[in-house]
Design an enzyme around this catalytic site. Structure first.
Site, mmCIF file in Angstrom:
data_model
loop_
_atom_site.group_PDB
_atom_site.id
_atom_site.type_symbol
_atom_site.label_atom_id
_atom_site.label_comp_id
_atom_site.label_asym_id
_atom_site.label_seq_id
_atom_site.Cartn_x
_atom_site.Cartn_y
_atom_site.Cartn_z
ATOM 1 N N ARG A 233 0.867 -1.186 0.000
ATOM 2 C CA ARG A 233 0.000 0.000 0.000
ATOM 3 C C ARG A 233 0.901 1.232 0.000
ATOM 4 O O ARG A 233 1.906 1.282 0.711
ATOM 5 C CB ARG A 233 -0.907 0.035 1.235
ATOM 6 C CG ARG A 233 -2.110 -0.897 1.165
ATOM 7 C CD ARG A 233 -3.139 -0.493 0.098
ATOM 8 N NE ARG A 233 -4.258 -1.408 0.054
ATOM 9 C CZ ARG A 233 -4.352 -2.473 -0.745
ATOM 10 N NH1 ARG A 233 -3.367 -2.760 -1.592
ATOM 11 N NH2 ARG A 233 -5.434 -3.244 -0.722
ATOM 12 N N GLU A 262 -2.648 7.369 -5.017
ATOM 13 C CA GLU A 262 -3.074 6.637 -6.221
ATOM 14 C C GLU A 262 -4.578 6.753 -6.500
ATOM 15 O O GLU A 262 -5.009 6.575 -7.639
ATOM 16 C CB GLU A 262 -2.669 5.162 -6.138
ATOM 17 C CG GLU A 262 -3.446 4.343 -5.132
ATOM 18 C CD GLU A 262 -3.079 2.860 -5.199
ATOM 19 O OE1 GLU A 262 -1.894 2.536 -5.075
ATOM 20 O OE2 GLU A 262 -4.005 2.037 -5.373
ATOM 21 N N HIS A 294 -1.002 -0.460 -9.706
ATOM 22 C CA HIS A 294 -1.765 -1.406 -8.875
ATOM 23 C C HIS A 294 -2.231 -2.615 -9.700
ATOM 24 O O HIS A 294 -3.422 -2.931 -9.735
ATOM 25 C CB HIS A 294 -2.959 -0.712 -8.205
ATOM 26 C CG HIS A 294 -3.288 -1.320 -6.868
ATOM 27 N ND1 HIS A 294 -3.507 -0.582 -5.739
ATOM 28 C CD2 HIS A 294 -3.427 -2.616 -6.485
ATOM 29 C CE1 HIS A 294 -3.782 -1.384 -4.720
ATOM 30 N NE2 HIS A 294 -3.739 -2.639 -5.157
HETATM 31 P P1 NAD Z 1 -1.626 -11.072 5.352
HETATM 32 O O1 NAD Z 1 -2.636 -10.569 6.315
HETATM 33 O O2 NAD Z 1 -1.597 -12.526 5.004
HETATM 34 O O3 NAD Z 1 -0.152 -10.693 5.887
HETATM 35 C C1 NAD Z 1 0.189 -9.465 6.420
HETATM 36 C C2 NAD Z 1 1.351 -9.685 7.384
HETATM 37 O O4 NAD Z 1 1.792 -8.397 7.863
HETATM 38 C C3 NAD Z 1 0.970 -10.530 8.623
HETATM 39 O O5 NAD Z 1 1.904 -11.580 8.790
HETATM 40 C C4 NAD Z 1 1.034 -9.521 9.760
HETATM 41 O O6 NAD Z 1 1.445 -10.118 10.997
HETATM 42 C C5 NAD Z 1 2.082 -8.561 9.232
HETATM 43 N N1 NAD Z 1 2.078 -7.296 9.936
HETATM 44 C C6 NAD Z 1 1.058 -6.646 10.535
HETATM 45 N N2 NAD Z 1 1.501 -5.517 11.123
HETATM 46 C C7 NAD Z 1 2.832 -5.452 10.879
HETATM 47 C C8 NAD Z 1 3.853 -4.527 11.235
HETATM 48 N N3 NAD Z 1 3.569 -3.436 11.962
HETATM 49 N N4 NAD Z 1 5.122 -4.771 10.801
HETATM 50 C C9 NAD Z 1 5.394 -5.879 10.079
HETATM 51 N N5 NAD Z 1 4.482 -6.793 9.727
HETATM 52 C C10 NAD Z 1 3.219 -6.579 10.131
HETATM 53 O O7 NAD Z 1 -1.784 -10.165 4.059
HETATM 54 P P2 NAD Z 1 -1.319 -10.502 2.557
HETATM 55 O O8 NAD Z 1 -2.388 -11.230 1.839
HETATM 56 O O9 NAD Z 1 0.052 -11.073 2.598
HETATM 57 O O10 NAD Z 1 -1.294 -9.031 1.940
HETATM 58 C C11 NAD Z 1 -0.382 -8.051 2.418
HETATM 59 C C12 NAD Z 1 -0.789 -6.703 1.851
HETATM 60 O O11 NAD Z 1 -0.578 -6.705 0.438
HETATM 61 C C13 NAD Z 1 -2.286 -6.366 1.998
HETATM 62 O O12 NAD Z 1 -2.549 -5.757 3.260
HETATM 63 C C14 NAD Z 1 -2.532 -5.428 0.861
HETATM 64 O O13 NAD Z 1 -2.378 -4.104 1.337
HETATM 65 C C15 NAD Z 1 -1.415 -5.735 -0.138
HETATM 66 N N6 NAD Z 1 -1.925 -6.266 -1.432
HETATM 67 C C16 NAD Z 1 -1.594 -5.613 -2.577
HETATM 68 C C17 NAD Z 1 -2.044 -6.097 -3.809
HETATM 69 C C18 NAD Z 1 -1.701 -5.423 -5.118
HETATM 70 O O14 NAD Z 1 -2.353 -5.701 -6.135
HETATM 71 N N7 NAD Z 1 -0.701 -4.561 -5.167
HETATM 72 C C19 NAD Z 1 -2.852 -7.240 -3.839
HETATM 73 C C20 NAD Z 1 -3.159 -7.883 -2.635
HETATM 74 C C21 NAD Z 1 -2.702 -7.389 -1.427
#
Ligand code: NAD
Length: 332
Positions: A233, A262, A294
């Site tokens: 993000r 964005e 994105h």
């Molecule tokens: P997820 O919930 O499986 O994993 C997120 C991880 O971040 C977890 O392990 C959590 O413990 C960790 N976390 C939380 N707070 C934290 C902190 N302060 N410091 C470090 N780690 C921390 O989520 P995911 O499916 O792996 O997705 C991650 C992110 O990717 C989503 O939140 C979304 O914003 C982004 N995303 C982007 C796209 C894209 O098209 N660009 C698509 C899907 C998801």
């Protein structure tokens, strides 16, 4: 059941229409959801939103007044939704927790390899009959140190890809995973990880605690000439500070699929009018910056999975979402 689908694009229309039950009426809106467009949900049981929709407190107020009984987002991230306000109005929010973690990690890899081996520049050169190699020198990923922030579904996939390339993988997460440690990932505190990394890739959610996680101070701690990748993000990064670090040469390169501002730019063709966001225009002009709009999630597999889970989420709204359902998101 009637559903207002905001920020609809051609691919959403096709995939969602194929996925929902035959008695679900999808009212497709190209408009982005903002307070001024919220009334397009009039007469609907649910609103279906995407990452740059603005489901804030004002929107939730309008939805409550209109009798909208659920908000389903076609995304894993939910930072665009005011969960506390939804909860106050008794409107459940459902998401697509895991649609294609590998697809997003693979896109982060594409950004890394393109920036590193300059295939984007080579492509243009060769088309013009220029086969010179000057300016195309990269480095071997094998043996380099990569830092992964957030080792959830996407971050874990990223770790395994990087291990497969022969990288040393360091990670930071508030929760540590034994399976990744067994595979060779080493968890470190942020302050220990940053100076050790040739590549830093962000995979944690945008929360109050992670906003501007990468700012001027953290950039100072990063190894000289490191590569920063953000497919998570935009708000995780202070983009102004990153631009300054790129200009000064402290930061080696930047690959981003997401950007703080964005919502005013992405998912639209703006080629006729030019890009008015000055910071992104300045970033695009740098040869060591690669930006995609994105698109990390955008694979055939993911679009189908998002549509299938969204259809299932709509059925949950119809039947009443259980308090403890795994796809229900609540304020933290
Ligand atoms: P997820 O919930 O499986 O994993 C997120 C991880 O971040 C977890 O392990 C959590 O413990 C960790 N976390 C939380 N707070 C934290 C902190 N302060 N410091 C470090 N780690 C921390 O989520 P995911 O499916 O792996 O997705 C991650 C992110 O990717 C989503 O939140 C979304 O914003 C982004 N995303 C982007 C796209 C894209 O098209 N660009 C698509 C899907 C998801």
């Amino acid at each position: 059941m009637k559903v207002a689908v905001f920020s609809t694009r051609k691919y959403d229309r096709a995939a969602l229409s194929a996925a929902v039950e035959s008695d679900v009426e999808l009212r497709f809106q190209e408009a982005r959801l903002v307070p001024e467009t919220a009334r397009l949900a009039e007469g609907c049981d649910a609103a279906c939103v995407f990452v740059n929709d603005q489901a804030d407190a004002r929107v939730m107020g309008v939805f409550a007044e209109l009798g909208v009984r659920g908000v389903v987002t076609r995304s894993a991230g939910f930072n665009h939704i005011d969960l506390a306000s939804a909860e106050r109005h008794g409107i459940p929010v459902l998401r697509v927790p895991a649609y294609s973690p590998h697809g997003v990690a693979e896109h982060a890899l594409a950004l890394m390899l393109t920036l590193n081996r300059r295939t984007h520049r080579a492509y243009n050169r060769v088309r013009e009959g220029n086969f010179a190699l000057d300016g195309l020198m990269g480095f071997e990923m094998h043996g380099k140190t990569a830092g992964v922030i957030g080792t959830g579904l996407i971050g874990a996939s990223m770790c395994r890809i990087l291990l497969g390339l022969g990288c040393e993988v360091l990670a930071f997460d508030v929760n540590q995973r034994a399976d990744l440690q067994d595979a060779g990932v080493k968890y470190r505190a942020m302050d220990d990880l940053l100076p050790a990394c040739d590549i830093l890739t962000l995979h944690c959610p945008l929360l109050d605690s992670t906003r501007n996680l990468i700012d001027g101070q953290t950039l100072e701690k990063l190894r000289d000439h490191a590569m920063l990748i953000n497919t998570s993000r935009g708000g995780l990064v202070d983009t102004g500070a990153v631009y300054a670090a790129l200009r000064s040469g402290r930061l080696g390169s930047l690959g981003i699929d997401v950007y703080e501002e964005e919502d005013k730019l992405f998912f639209e063709d703006r080629s006729e009018h030019g890009v008015t966001d000055e910071l992104i225009a300045r970033l695009v002009a740098l040869p060591n910056v690669l930006i995609t709009g994105h698109q990390a999630f955008f694979t055939r597999e993911a679009v189908d999975k998002i549509a299938a889970t969204t259809a299932a989420n709509l059925e949950l709204v119809r039947s009443g979402v259980p308090e403890e359902h795994e796809r229900r998101v609540r304020p933290r």
